[in-house]
Scaffold this motif. Structure first.
Motif, PDB file in Angstrom:
ATOM      1  N   LEU A  82     -22.954 -64.973   3.102  1.00  0.00           N
ATOM      2  CA  LEU A  82     -22.853 -63.883   2.132  1.00  0.00           C
ATOM      3  C   LEU A  82     -23.125 -62.540   2.798  1.00  0.00           C
ATOM      4  CD1 LEU A  82     -24.680 -65.370  -1.005  1.00  0.00           C
ATOM      5  CD2 LEU A  82     -22.219 -65.259  -0.562  1.00  0.00           C
ATOM      6  N   ALA A  83     -24.099 -62.508   3.700  1.00  0.00           N
ATOM      7  CA  ALA A  83     -24.444 -61.256   4.373  1.00  0.00           C
ATOM      8  C   ALA A  83     -23.318 -60.767   5.270  1.00  0.00           C
ATOM      9  CB  ALA A  83     -25.721 -61.445   5.189  1.00  0.00           C
ATOM     10  N   GLN A  84     -22.483 -61.671   5.733  1.00  0.00           N
ATOM     11  CA  GLN A  84     -21.402 -61.306   6.647  1.00  0.00           C
ATOM     12  C   GLN A  84     -20.138 -60.863   5.930  1.00  0.00           C
ATOM     13  OE1 GLN A  84     -20.880 -64.667   9.306  1.00  0.00           O
ATOM     14  NE2 GLN A  84     -23.096 -64.846   9.550  1.00  0.00           N
ATOM     15  N   LYS A  85     -20.103 -61.004   4.614  1.00  0.00           N
ATOM     16  CA  LYS A  85     -18.913 -60.609   3.872  1.00  0.00           C
ATOM     17  C   LYS A  85     -18.847 -59.092   3.733  1.00  0.00           C
ATOM     18  CE  LYS A  85     -18.254 -64.876   1.253  1.00  0.00           C
ATOM     19  NZ  LYS A  85     -18.116 -65.480  -0.094  1.00  0.00           N
ATOM     20  N   GLY A  86     -17.705 -58.613   3.266  1.00  0.00           N
ATOM     21  CA  GLY A  86     -17.528 -57.185   3.086  1.00  0.00           C
ATOM     22  C   GLY A  86     -18.538 -56.611   2.104  1.00  0.00           C
ATOM     23  N   TYR A  87     -18.905 -55.380   2.321  1.00  0.00           N
ATOM     24  CA  TYR A  87     -19.891 -54.739   1.465  1.00  0.00           C
ATOM     25  C   TYR A  87     -19.613 -53.247   1.416  1.00  0.00           C
ATOM     26  CZ  TYR A  87     -22.365 -52.765   5.505  1.00  0.00           C
ATOM     27  OH  TYR A  87     -22.698 -52.042   6.615  1.00  0.00           O
ATOM     28  N   ASP A 143     -25.795 -54.983  -0.822  1.00  0.00           N
ATOM     29  CA  ASP A 143     -25.255 -54.053   0.171  1.00  0.00           C
ATOM     30  C   ASP A 143     -26.307 -53.680   1.210  1.00  0.00           C
ATOM     31  OD1 ASP A 143     -22.551 -53.527  -1.120  1.00  0.00           O
ATOM     32  OD2 ASP A 143     -23.904 -52.990  -2.748  1.00  0.00           O
ATOM     33  N   MET A 144     -27.529 -53.463   0.762  1.00  0.00           N
ATOM     34  CA  MET A 144     -28.596 -53.143   1.710  1.00  0.00           C
ATOM     35  C   MET A 144     -28.825 -54.306   2.679  1.00  0.00           C
ATOM     36  SD  MET A 144     -31.262 -51.246  -0.908  1.00  0.00           S
ATOM     37  CE  MET A 144     -32.593 -51.102   0.300  1.00  0.00           C
ATOM     38  N   ALA A 145     -28.811 -55.529   2.159  1.00  0.00           N
ATOM     39  CA  ALA A 145     -29.021 -56.693   3.022  1.00  0.00           C
ATOM     40  C   ALA A 145     -27.883 -56.835   4.028  1.00  0.00           C
ATOM     41  CB  ALA A 145     -29.149 -57.954   2.171  1.00  0.00           C
ATOM     42  N   ALA A 146     -26.647 -56.675   3.561  1.00  0.00           N
ATOM     43  CA  ALA A 146     -25.503 -56.790   4.471  1.00  0.00           C
ATOM     44  C   ALA A 146     -25.540 -55.695   5.531  1.00  0.00           C
ATOM     45  CB  ALA A 146     -24.204 -56.725   3.677  1.00  0.00           C
ATOM     46  N   ASP A 147     -25.955 -54.504   5.131  1.00  0.00           N
ATOM     47  CA  ASP A 147     -26.034 -53.396   6.079  1.00  0.00           C
ATOM     48  C   ASP A 147     -27.111 -53.666   7.134  1.00  0.00           C
ATOM     49  OD1 ASP A 147     -24.822 -50.653   6.428  1.00  0.00           O
ATOM     50  OD2 ASP A 147     -26.941 -50.101   6.438  1.00  0.00           O
ATOM     51  N   TYR A 148     -28.264 -54.145   6.699  1.00  0.00           N
ATOM     52  CA  TYR A 148     -29.339 -54.437   7.653  1.00  0.00           C
ATOM     53  C   TYR A 148     -28.961 -55.605   8.563  1.00  0.00           C
ATOM     54  CZ  TYR A 148     -33.874 -55.482   9.661  1.00  0.00           C
ATOM     55  OH  TYR A 148     -34.885 -55.706  10.553  1.00  0.00           O
ATOM     56  N   TYR A 149     -28.273 -56.589   8.019  1.00  0.00           N
ATOM     57  CA  TYR A 149     -27.855 -57.753   8.812  1.00  0.00           C
ATOM     58  C   TYR A 149     -27.021 -57.312  10.010  1.00  0.00           C
ATOM     59  CZ  TYR A 149     -26.017 -62.456   9.738  1.00  0.00           C
ATOM     60  OH  TYR A 149     -25.691 -63.656  10.328  1.00  0.00           O
ATOM     61  N   ARG A 150     -26.207 -56.263   9.811  1.00  0.00           N
ATOM     62  CA  ARG A 150     -25.337 -55.780  10.876  1.00  0.00           C
ATOM     63  C   ARG A 150     -26.029 -54.779  11.797  1.00  0.00           C
ATOM     64  NH1 ARG A 150     -22.505 -57.195   6.567  1.00  0.00           N
ATOM     65  NH2 ARG A 150     -20.312 -57.876   6.737  1.00  0.00           N
ATOM     66  N   LYS A 151     -26.809 -53.874  11.214  1.00  0.00           N
ATOM     67  CA  LYS A 151     -27.273 -52.706  11.970  1.00  0.00           C
ATOM     68  C   LYS A 151     -28.750 -52.751  12.344  1.00  0.00           C
ATOM     69  CE  LYS A 151     -23.915 -49.889   9.424  1.00  0.00           C
ATOM     70  NZ  LYS A 151     -23.758 -48.798   8.425  1.00  0.00           N
ATOM     71  N   LYS A 152     -29.522 -53.573  11.663  1.00  0.00           N
ATOM     72  CA  LYS A 152     -30.971 -53.651  11.900  1.00  0.00           C
ATOM     73  C   LYS A 152     -31.627 -52.266  11.815  1.00  0.00           C
ATOM     74  CE  LYS A 152     -30.968 -58.094  12.588  1.00  0.00           C
ATOM     75  NZ  LYS A 152     -29.568 -58.350  12.182  1.00  0.00           N
ATOM     76  N   ASP A 153     -31.192 -51.491  10.842  1.00  0.00           N
ATOM     77  CA  ASP A 153     -31.764 -50.167  10.609  1.00  0.00           C
ATOM     78  C   ASP A 153     -33.059 -50.343   9.821  1.00  0.00           C
ATOM     79  OD1 ASP A 153     -32.451 -47.610   9.928  1.00  0.00           O
ATOM     80  OD2 ASP A 153     -30.522 -47.089   9.021  1.00  0.00           O
ATOM     81  N   GLU A 154     -34.189 -50.074  10.458  1.00  0.00           N
ATOM     82  CA  GLU A 154     -35.470 -50.345   9.815  1.00  0.00           C
ATOM     83  C   GLU A 154     -35.760 -49.394   8.658  1.00  0.00           C
ATOM     84  OE1 GLU A 154     -37.011 -53.002  10.238  1.00  0.00           O
ATOM     85  OE2 GLU A 154     -35.869 -53.691  11.978  1.00  0.00           O
ATOM     86  N   ALA A 155     -35.060 -48.266   8.598  1.00  0.00           N
ATOM     87  CA  ALA A 155     -35.213 -47.407   7.421  1.00  0.00           C
ATOM     88  C   ALA A 155     -34.743 -48.145   6.171  1.00  0.00           C
ATOM     89  CB  ALA A 155     -34.426 -46.113   7.609  1.00  0.00           C
ATOM     90  N   CYS A 156     -33.708 -48.949   6.319  1.00  0.00           N
ATOM     91  CA  CYS A 156     -33.220 -49.766   5.205  1.00  0.00           C
ATOM     92  C   CYS A 156     -34.270 -50.802   4.819  1.00  0.00           C
ATOM     93  CB  CYS A 156     -31.908 -50.429   5.600  1.00  0.00           C
ATOM     94  SG  CYS A 156     -31.139 -51.415   4.308  1.00  0.00           S
TER      95      CYS A 156
END
Length: 683
Positions: A82-87, A143-156
């Motif tokens: 699910l995290a790898q799907k489009g967001y 969307d936040m989870a999918a974004d973090y899964y890809r970018k590992k942005d700790e602000a998220c």
């Protein structure tokens, strides 16, 4: 005698820890959840050190070991998928800043801190309770989870940690005897089911790997998810009368099934999972009509039920539990997908019947094509006609006799002519006063609309859009149809259905009341003839039941402000949508008719509005009226021509023998407006 898990839950409700009240301090709520968590968990998964810590009363060490277990737990392939799907990356960024859009209403929270108890519509009428309810579905966490899964942005991750802790500590569960289903509550049962079905477990799976999300947050999350699942088993639809009759139970039990599968460490997980499966399957059997349509008769809620049941199937497959599903589970879903495909408009969207918004047919047919790879018609719809084959059958038209939908289409191509004719019951829960309503498409463009009822804001426009006056129906003395039953049909609806290569025909009556007093002073019979592939004839016969003369007003709803008369066709009007197609509306008997149109009218009654939901906002449109005054009996006959914008208009001739000749698109067609069932003769 064995008792089901739900019965045990209800019997034990008085023994459960009392949930917090609104006055509880966040610290007390935190301590309550953390104190109860070891009591809710099986000790075995956490190892002997955990058992030893419990034995010596070292709660802090026990909880540290639980958090470590969840940190180290192998990646969940289903949730990772699910995290790898489009967001929506922009929605994720906005949510990090505390900016959200719910039911088309945007709001930026002060200091970027989301308050899940806040309703942005309360100070901006009309108030829509769905704003707070749907805020608490936390779709933006996906969307936040999918974004973090890809970018590992700790602000998220920091923003997520703040949001989830705020919710857990500041939005306490209702008391044990409170179902939470009321305005202003974040604990309405469908929100709890939706949260458990995806946003919460997905966010947990992704953010458990972040150093910015502390152990305590993870522990509070699993404890809260367990509490939400128990709340659903006690206070969801399952223990209520008529529990199987709506889409809520699918969302609730899908969420419980997901939680119990993802977190088997809880003592009640296995029993919850089995009970949720039994309940959701029983509901599916009861809700699907013999023609496959879900009993709320809305493509929106049909899709909700389909998706939540397919979620259960995918999770069961992930854990090797497909054998636990009943044998009729997949056949029921296949039948539901067939019905959705049967209703598809040429643009492969769904008509907006009952409460609905614009849905793409592939939203159901894509997962259906995965479940049923042998169905080439499902593949055809799922791929937008790129692969597979269109549905088989003598014609492209369909009749769903239990849902009561007649679907007339010229072919399965992207530029087909299409008309949906509602001849059936109200449907459950999300019904509109729309028997005999039609809506018409040419290609992907809707030329005569049904707007789906608008937002659930209880505004005058909401009630208008759900009324007969907001549909393509008929008023008697200014009063719209009003009926309370039937919600569903007890037998197939008889519509005189005929379909062949030259024409389609269907007819139905409205014999119930008009106006709030449900006065039964007239009978309305509507017949629809489709002279394939070019035009439709709609005949409306109205007869007085009380021996008095009445005003009969025929309505057509068009989403444009531009209509103009057609000089060569008395009483006719043509739209100007500024798109590929327009609609030409021709009354065959204009003598004595008053033809008028209004846009954005508020007084003396609402008329000329499009009340959109999700994909469209409220805006002025046009209501075209054809009125016959002071008649006991009257027969309208109206020709509807989908035209290429700027293209040649038809020639319409009334013959001496009562028949009508139409010359259009290089064809000459003759038919009898008084005997539409006889079809057409072409040359």
């Amino acid at each position: 005698m064995k008792r089901c898990f739900l019965s045990l839950m209800l019997a034990a409700a008085v023994l459960l820890p009392v949930a917090g009240t609104a006055a509880d301090a966040p610290e007390k709520r935190r301590d309550q959840l953390l104190d109860n968590l070891p009591n809710w968990l099986n000790a075995e998964p956490f190892g002997p050190e955990y058992a030893a810590a419990l034995k010596r009363g070292d709660r802090a060490e026990a909880l540290r070991l639980v958090a470590g277990y969840y940190r180290r737990k192998p990646e969940n392939p289903y949730l990772a998928g699910l995290a790898q799907k489009g967001y929506d990356a922009e929605r994720a960024r906005r949510a990090v800043r505390g900016e959200v859009t719910v039911v088309n209403v945007p709001y930026a929270f002060p200091d970027g801190r989301i308050d899940f108890r806040f309703d942005a519509t309360a100070a901006r009428p009309p108030q829509n309770h769905e704003w707070l309810w749907q805020l608490n579905r936390m779709w933006f966490w996906n969307d936040m989870a999918a974004d973090y899964y890809r970018k590992k942005d700790e602000a998220c991750a920091r923003a997520f940690n703040r949001q989830v802790r705020d919710w857990i500590l500041q939005v306490p569960a209702p008391a044990a005897d409170d179902n939470g289903d009321r305005p202003g509550s974040a604990w309405r049962s469908i929100e709890a089911g939706i949260r458990l079905g995806k946003p919460w477990p997905l966010a947990f799976e992704v953010f458990r790997n972040s150093p910015e999300v502390p152990d305590e947050t993870l522990l509070l999350m699993v404890a809260s998810m367990h509490q939400q699942a128990r709340h659903l088993m006690r206070h969801g639809s399952a223990p209520r009368p008529n529990r199987f009759m709506g889409n809520w139970i699918a969302m609730e039990m899908s969420g419980v099934y997901a939680f119990a599968s993802f977190f088997p460490e809880f003592r009640e997980a296995a029993a919850m999972r089995r009970e949720a499966m039994n309940i959701i399957t029983d509901a599916l059997r009861r809700q699907l009509l013999p023609d496959g349509w879900q009993n709320e008769l809305s493509p929106d809620y049909h899709a909700v039920v389909f998706h939540n049941n397919t979620t259960v199937w995918h999770i069961a497959r992930q854990y090797g539990r497909l054998g636990e599903l009943p044998q009729d589970f997949l056949p029921l879903l296949e039948k539901a997908a067939e019905a959705y495909l049967a209703m598809a408009a040429p643009g492969l969207t769904q008509p907006r019947t009952n409460d609905c918004y614009t849905l793409r047919t592939k939203s159901v047919l894509q997962p259906a094509a995965q479940l049923f790879p042998h169905r080439q018609d499902f593949r055809w719809a799922a791929t937008g006609r790129a692969e597979g084959t269109p549905p088989a059958g003598g014609t492209a038209s369909r009749y769903l006799p239990w849902g009561g939908f007649v679907v007339m289409r010229s072919d399965w191509g992207p530029e087909a002519a299409y008309l949906c004719f509602d001849v059936g019951p109200l449907g459950r829960a999300h019904e509109h006063q729309d028997k005999l309503n039609i809506n018409l498409y040419k290609g992907s463009e809707e030329l005569i609309f049904d707007d789906g009822g608008g937002q659930y804001d209880r505004s005058p426009h909401y009630f208008h859009a759900r009324s007969g006056a907001g549909h393509n129906t008929l008023l008697v003395d200014g009063l719209a149809q009003f009926r309370r039953e039937p919600k569903t049909a007890e037998a197939p609806v008889e519509a005189g259905w005929l379909s062949n290569e030259r024409f389609d025909y269907a007819a139905a009556d409205y014999r119930d009341g008009f106006g709030p007093e449900e006065a039964k002073f007239a009978v309305h019979r509507r017949e629809v003839l489709f002279a394939k592939p070019d035009f439709f004839c709609v005949a409306d016969t109205v007869n007085s039941r009380d021996g008095r003369a009445h005003d009969y007003e025929l309505l057509f709803q068009l989403d444009t402000l531009k209509l103009k008369p057609v000089d060569e066709l008395p009483g006719a009007v043509i739209s100007d949508f500024g798109r590929n197609y327009d609609i030409l509306i021709v009354p065959l008997y204009p003598e004595g008719l008053e033809v008028s149109r209004v846009s954005g009218q508020k007084e003396p009654r609402l008329a000329g509005w499009y009340a959109g939901r999700n994909d469209r906002n409220l805006h002025p449109a046009t209501t075209l009226s054809m009125t016959a005054r002071r008649r006991k009996e009257f027969r309208f006959a109206t020709l509807l021509f989908p035209l290429k914008s700027g293209g040649a208009k038809p020639q319409v001739t009334r013959l001496e023998d009562g028949r009508c000749r139409v010359v259009f698109n290089g064809r000459s067609v003759t038919f009898d407006p008084g005997q539409l069932r006889n079809g057409v003769a072409a040359r």
